[in-house]
Design an enzyme around this catalytic site. Structure first.
Site, mmCIF file in Angstrom:
data_model
loop_
_atom_site.group_PDB
_atom_site.id
_atom_site.type_symbol
_atom_site.label_atom_id
_atom_site.label_comp_id
_atom_site.label_asym_id
_atom_site.label_seq_id
_atom_site.Cartn_x
_atom_site.Cartn_y
_atom_site.Cartn_z
ATOM 1 N N LYS A 164 0.844 -1.215 0.000
ATOM 2 C CA LYS A 164 0.000 0.000 0.000
ATOM 3 C C LYS A 164 0.874 1.258 0.000
ATOM 4 O O LYS A 164 0.643 2.183 -0.768
ATOM 5 C CB LYS A 164 -0.896 0.043 1.260
ATOM 6 C CG LYS A 164 -1.797 -1.141 1.437
ATOM 7 C CD LYS A 164 -2.637 -1.013 2.690
ATOM 8 C CE LYS A 164 -1.828 -1.044 3.974
ATOM 9 N NZ LYS A 164 -1.162 -2.323 4.255
ATOM 10 N N ARG A 223 -9.153 1.508 8.927
ATOM 11 C CA ARG A 223 -8.750 0.127 9.198
ATOM 12 C C ARG A 223 -9.835 -0.628 9.929
ATOM 13 O O ARG A 223 -9.678 -1.810 10.209
ATOM 14 C CB ARG A 223 -7.517 0.167 10.083
ATOM 15 C CG ARG A 223 -6.247 -0.123 9.353
ATOM 16 C CD ARG A 223 -5.192 -0.255 10.416
ATOM 17 N NE ARG A 223 -4.090 -1.013 9.977
ATOM 18 C CZ ARG A 223 -3.015 -0.496 9.405
ATOM 19 N NH1 ARG A 223 -2.945 0.782 9.164
ATOM 20 N NH2 ARG A 223 -2.020 -1.271 9.084
ATOM 21 N N ARG A 277 11.756 -6.209 4.211
ATOM 22 C CA ARG A 277 11.580 -4.746 4.130
ATOM 23 C C ARG A 277 12.615 -4.045 5.007
ATOM 24 O O ARG A 277 12.913 -4.477 6.100
ATOM 25 C CB ARG A 277 10.183 -4.344 4.591
ATOM 26 C CG ARG A 277 10.055 -2.823 4.673
ATOM 27 C CD ARG A 277 8.664 -2.342 4.777
ATOM 28 N NE ARG A 277 7.925 -2.900 5.877
ATOM 29 C CZ ARG A 277 6.625 -2.682 6.071
ATOM 30 N NH1 ARG A 277 5.957 -1.939 5.211
ATOM 31 N NH2 ARG A 277 6.016 -3.214 7.096
ATOM 32 N N ARG A 294 11.802 -2.748 10.739
ATOM 33 C CA ARG A 294 10.830 -2.181 11.680
ATOM 34 C C ARG A 294 10.555 -3.157 12.820
ATOM 35 O O ARG A 294 10.493 -4.359 12.575
ATOM 36 C CB ARG A 294 9.515 -1.887 10.940
ATOM 37 C CG ARG A 294 9.361 -0.437 10.545
ATOM 38 C CD ARG A 294 8.243 -0.197 9.576
ATOM 39 N NE ARG A 294 6.943 -0.759 9.954
ATOM 40 C CZ ARG A 294 5.833 -0.587 9.237
ATOM 41 N NH1 ARG A 294 5.870 0.128 8.125
ATOM 42 N NH2 ARG A 294 4.693 -1.113 9.616
HETATM 43 P P1 AP5 Z 1 4.975 -1.631 1.710
HETATM 44 O O1 AP5 Z 1 4.619 -0.770 0.554
HETATM 45 O O2 AP5 Z 1 5.831 -1.050 2.784
HETATM 46 O O3 AP5 Z 1 3.658 -2.320 2.301
HETATM 47 P P2 AP5 Z 1 2.457 -1.711 3.137
HETATM 48 O O4 AP5 Z 1 1.216 -2.375 2.652
HETATM 49 O O5 AP5 Z 1 2.495 -0.217 3.136
HETATM 50 O O6 AP5 Z 1 2.855 -2.317 4.550
HETATM 51 P P3 AP5 Z 1 2.805 -1.718 6.017
HETATM 52 O O7 AP5 Z 1 3.462 -2.748 6.883
HETATM 53 O O8 AP5 Z 1 3.363 -0.341 6.092
HETATM 54 O O9 AP5 Z 1 1.309 -1.716 6.254
HETATM 55 P P4 AP5 Z 1 0.614 -1.809 7.557
HETATM 56 O O10 AP5 Z 1 -0.734 -1.500 7.102
HETATM 57 O O11 AP5 Z 1 0.706 -3.049 8.346
HETATM 58 O O12 AP5 Z 1 1.452 -0.792 8.458
HETATM 59 P P5 AP5 Z 1 1.202 0.740 8.820
HETATM 60 O O13 AP5 Z 1 2.500 1.407 8.742
HETATM 61 O O14 AP5 Z 1 0.051 1.287 8.077
HETATM 62 O O15 AP5 Z 1 5.666 -2.960 1.124
HETATM 63 C C1 AP5 Z 1 6.138 -3.982 1.984
HETATM 64 C C2 AP5 Z 1 7.478 -4.521 1.444
HETATM 65 O O16 AP5 Z 1 7.247 -5.207 0.218
HETATM 66 C C3 AP5 Z 1 8.509 -3.426 1.131
HETATM 67 O O17 AP5 Z 1 9.791 -3.894 1.432
HETATM 68 C C4 AP5 Z 1 8.349 -3.191 -0.381
HETATM 69 O O18 AP5 Z 1 9.566 -2.736 -0.975
HETATM 70 C C5 AP5 Z 1 7.950 -4.579 -0.868
HETATM 71 N N1 AP5 Z 1 7.019 -4.544 -1.993
HETATM 72 C C6 AP5 Z 1 5.981 -3.672 -2.202
HETATM 73 N N2 AP5 Z 1 5.333 -3.969 -3.352
HETATM 74 C C7 AP5 Z 1 5.961 -5.069 -3.856
HETATM 75 C C8 AP5 Z 1 5.748 -5.868 -5.029
HETATM 76 N N3 AP5 Z 1 4.772 -5.604 -5.908
HETATM 77 N N4 AP5 Z 1 6.583 -6.925 -5.241
HETATM 78 C C9 AP5 Z 1 7.592 -7.222 -4.351
HETATM 79 N N5 AP5 Z 1 7.842 -6.492 -3.231
HETATM 80 C C10 AP5 Z 1 7.035 -5.442 -2.989
HETATM 81 O O19 AP5 Z 1 0.730 0.587 10.336
HETATM 82 C C11 AP5 Z 1 1.606 0.136 11.345
HETATM 83 C C12 AP5 Z 1 0.848 0.039 12.659
HETATM 84 O O20 AP5 Z 1 0.339 1.341 13.019
HETATM 85 C C13 AP5 Z 1 -0.400 -0.863 12.630
HETATM 86 O O21 AP5 Z 1 -0.077 -2.218 12.868
HETATM 87 C C14 AP5 Z 1 -1.241 -0.248 13.765
HETATM 88 O O22 AP5 Z 1 -0.766 -0.642 15.025
HETATM 89 C C15 AP5 Z 1 -0.957 1.256 13.617
HETATM 90 N N6 AP5 Z 1 -1.949 1.918 12.739
HETATM 91 C C16 AP5 Z 1 -1.705 2.539 11.557
HETATM 92 N N7 AP5 Z 1 -2.849 3.046 11.043
HETATM 93 C C17 AP5 Z 1 -3.839 2.736 11.927
HETATM 94 C C18 AP5 Z 1 -5.240 2.959 11.948
HETATM 95 N N8 AP5 Z 1 -5.870 3.604 10.939
HETATM 96 N N9 AP5 Z 1 -5.939 2.491 13.002
HETATM 97 C C19 AP5 Z 1 -5.339 1.847 14.031
HETATM 98 N N10 AP5 Z 1 -4.009 1.586 14.065
HETATM 99 C C20 AP5 Z 1 -3.259 2.020 13.014
#
Ligand code: AP5
Length: 214
Positions: free
Chosen positions: A13, A88, A127, A160
């Site tokens: 994402k 979410r 990652r 991370r």
């Molecule tokens: P990447 O693009 O980083 O993936 P992502 O979907 O953004 O993953 P996140 O881990 O950031 O999502 P998340 O939703 O769990 O975490 P967030 O930071 O929002 O890609 C992942 C890897 O794959 C990278 O290394 C990339 O290079 C590689 N890649 C990408 N595309 C690829 C492809 N096509 N082919 C091969 N490789 C590829 O949230 C973290 C925490 O914050 C949550 O767990 C929660 O505790 C809190 N939080 C955040 N938002 C909320 C909310 N709205 N409500 C409550 N808690 C929240």
């Protein structure tokens, strides 16, 4: 253009949201990045959020919703934005819709980046995130030019805390329980678009652009 990115943790994402934001010149609003910046700066919000994030749990809705509703009301978001990591939960989605309705506005697209759980552990363990600018890479699929050094700012790259396999398993469970129901929610609103997130990053982006430019 107001866009929501949906998908499991590590589905890509953030990778795609950054590209969309750059191409269409709209802000990329990532709740995960906002929390990580707060943790880095030692704020009260950061301290609270960290206790949940470290366990792979969602931060409670009341700590997230106002923050996002205020952010999308800022001037730079007038012509659109791409929301990454929000909503979410169904209550978060309803709160966003209610806030937008008040100003006669709505979300245009909810894009689901579809990746099966079996690919996720590999994505997360490879990652690397920059401690300086928050840029993300992958040791195999998107490597930096020099090992562990950010191409964009020269910052140090780290794994991370919440990308450790035991936490990823929890995040996946939380995703299926609390976030996946949003697929139905946006399908019913006829704005859900799905892309195959297992394809190469550039191909995923091309497919998203096709959706946005129909
Ligand atoms: P990447 O693009 O980083 O993936 P992502 O979907 O953004 O993953 P996140 O881990 O950031 O999502 P998340 O939703 O769990 O975490 P967030 O930071 O929002 O890609 C992942 C890897 O794959 C990278 O290394 C990339 O290079 C590689 N890649 C990408 N595309 C690829 C492809 N096509 N082919 C091969 N490789 C590829 O949230 C973290 C925490 O914050 C949550 O767990 C929660 O505790 C809190 N939080 C955040 N938002 C909320 C909310 N709205 N409500 C409550 N808690 C929240």
């Amino acid at each position: 253009m107001k866009i929501i990115m949906l998908g499991a943790p590590g589905a890509g994402k953030g990778t795609q949201a950054k590209r969309i934001a750059e191409k269409y010149n709209i802000p990329h609003i990532s709740t995960g990045d906002i929390f990580r910046a707060n943790i880095k700066n030692g704020t009260e919000l950061g301290k609270k959020a960290k206790t949940y994030m470290d366990q792979g749990l969602l931060v409670p809705d009341e700590l997230v919703v106002d923050l996002v509703v205020d952010r999308v009301a800022q001037d730079d978001a007038k012509n659109g934005y791409v929301l990454d990591g929000f909503p979410r939960t169904i209550p978060q989605a309803e709160a966003l819709d209610a806030a937008l309705e008040k100003i006669n506005d709505k979300v245009d697209y909810a894009i689901d980046v579809d990746v099966p759980d079996s690919n996720i552990i590999d994505r997360m363990s490879g990652r690397r995130a920059c401690v300086g600018c928050g840029g993300t890479y992958h040791i195999v699929y998107n490597p930096t030019k020099a090992e562990d050094v950010c191409d964009a700012c020269g910052g140090q790259l780290i794994l991370r805390d919440d990308d450790k396999p035991e936490t990823v398993e929890n995040r996946l469970k939380v995703y299926h329980d609390q976030t996946q129901p949003l697929i139905d929610y946006y399908t019913k609103k006829s704005i859900l678009k799905s892309v195959d997130g297992t394809k190469d990053m550039n191909e995923v982006f091309e497919n998203i652009v096709k959706i946005l430019e129909v």
